[in-house]
Design a protein around this motif. Structure first.
Motif, mmCIF file in Angstrom:
data_model
loop_
_atom_site.group_PDB
_atom_site.id
_atom_site.type_symbol
_atom_site.label_atom_id
_atom_site.label_comp_id
_atom_site.label_asym_id
_atom_site.label_seq_id
_atom_site.Cartn_x
_atom_site.Cartn_y
_atom_site.Cartn_z
ATOM 1 N N ALA A 180 4.486 4.742 1.071
ATOM 2 C CA ALA A 180 5.662 4.699 0.188
ATOM 3 C C ALA A 180 5.560 3.520 -0.775
ATOM 4 O O ALA A 180 5.877 3.653 -1.969
ATOM 5 C CB ALA A 180 6.939 4.614 1.014
ATOM 6 N N GLU A 206 -1.075 1.364 2.314
ATOM 7 C CA GLU A 206 -1.204 2.415 3.338
ATOM 8 C C GLU A 206 -2.342 2.084 4.296
ATOM 9 O O GLU A 206 -2.220 2.255 5.512
ATOM 10 C CB GLU A 206 -1.444 3.763 2.675
ATOM 11 C CG GLU A 206 -1.468 4.919 3.646
ATOM 12 C CD GLU A 206 -1.613 6.271 2.970
ATOM 13 O OE1 GLU A 206 -1.642 7.278 3.708
ATOM 14 O OE2 GLU A 206 -1.694 6.335 1.734
ATOM 15 N N ASP A 255 2.794 2.126 -1.824
ATOM 16 C CA ASP A 255 1.740 2.465 -2.795
ATOM 17 C C ASP A 255 2.280 3.398 -3.874
ATOM 18 O O ASP A 255 1.979 3.229 -5.058
ATOM 19 C CB ASP A 255 0.539 3.108 -2.097
ATOM 20 C CG ASP A 255 -0.269 2.115 -1.277
ATOM 21 O OD1 ASP A 255 -0.216 0.899 -1.577
ATOM 22 O OD2 ASP A 255 -0.956 2.553 -0.330
ATOM 23 N N ARG A 256 3.076 4.397 -3.452
ATOM 24 C CA ARG A 256 3.663 5.315 -4.444
ATOM 25 C C ARG A 256 4.604 4.572 -5.384
ATOM 26 O O ARG A 256 4.608 4.814 -6.593
ATOM 27 C CB ARG A 256 4.396 6.467 -3.747
ATOM 28 C CG ARG A 256 3.469 7.495 -3.116
ATOM 29 C CD ARG A 256 4.221 8.738 -2.671
ATOM 30 N NE ARG A 256 5.309 8.475 -1.752
ATOM 31 C CZ ARG A 256 5.185 8.386 -0.421
ATOM 32 N NH1 ARG A 256 4.003 8.547 0.143
ATOM 33 N NH2 ARG A 256 6.238 8.154 0.335
ATOM 34 N N GLU A 295 2.566 2.557 -7.810
ATOM 35 C CA GLU A 295 1.949 3.448 -8.800
ATOM 36 C C GLU A 295 2.990 3.916 -9.822
ATOM 37 O O GLU A 295 2.713 3.971 -11.025
ATOM 38 C CB GLU A 295 1.305 4.653 -8.096
ATOM 39 C CG GLU A 295 0.463 5.505 -9.004
ATOM 40 C CD GLU A 295 -0.762 4.794 -9.545
ATOM 41 O OE1 GLU A 295 -1.186 5.136 -10.671
ATOM 42 O OE2 GLU A 295 -1.309 3.900 -8.891
ATOM 43 N N ALA A 296 4.196 4.228 -9.356
ATOM 44 C CA ALA A 296 5.263 4.643 -10.272
ATOM 45 C C ALA A 296 5.644 3.502 -11.213
ATOM 46 O O ALA A 296 5.866 3.725 -12.406
ATOM 47 C CB ALA A 296 6.483 5.111 -9.483
#
Length: 112
Positions: free
Chosen positions: A52, A22, A54-55, A58-59
């Protein structure tokens, strides 16, 4: 003085929430806006794409941790089952030894 400290710390705290993708996207958007002669408003397409990513990263990291915990639990379960089975085998072996000892004693008694 405190208000100045808070004013300086606030952007650092907000920036700390952004992931690396991001932040890279925001930098791209900022440079693109500067090249186009526009002011950067802080919410460009590259920044959203980076957020998105980064998410998703992380997921994926959370999924790996969950899988690791599941494997650990499965390993512990197998060890527990093995310990129980070993204990049962030890008890059975003790019973066989005791029966053999009793037969040996019976043979010894009858020989007298």
């Amino acid at each position: 003085m405190k208000s100045i400290m808070y004013a300086l710390a606030a952007p650092a705290l907000l920036t700390g929430c952004e992931g690396p993708a991001e932040q890279a996207g925001a930098a791209k958007d900022k440079h693109a806006a500067a090249a186009a002669g526009q002011a950067y408003e802080g919410d460009g397409p590259n920044e959203r794409i980076g957020a998105a990513r980064d998410r998703a990263n992380e997921a994926a990291k959370d999924a790996r941790k969950a899988e690791e915990r599941a494997v650990d639990k499965q390993r512990d379960s197998i060890r527990s089952e093995t310990d129980i089975e070993a204990e049962q085998l030890e008890q059975a072996a003790e019973a066989v030894r005791k029966a053999a000892e009793e037969r040996a004693d019976a043979v010894k008694s009858s020989a007298k």
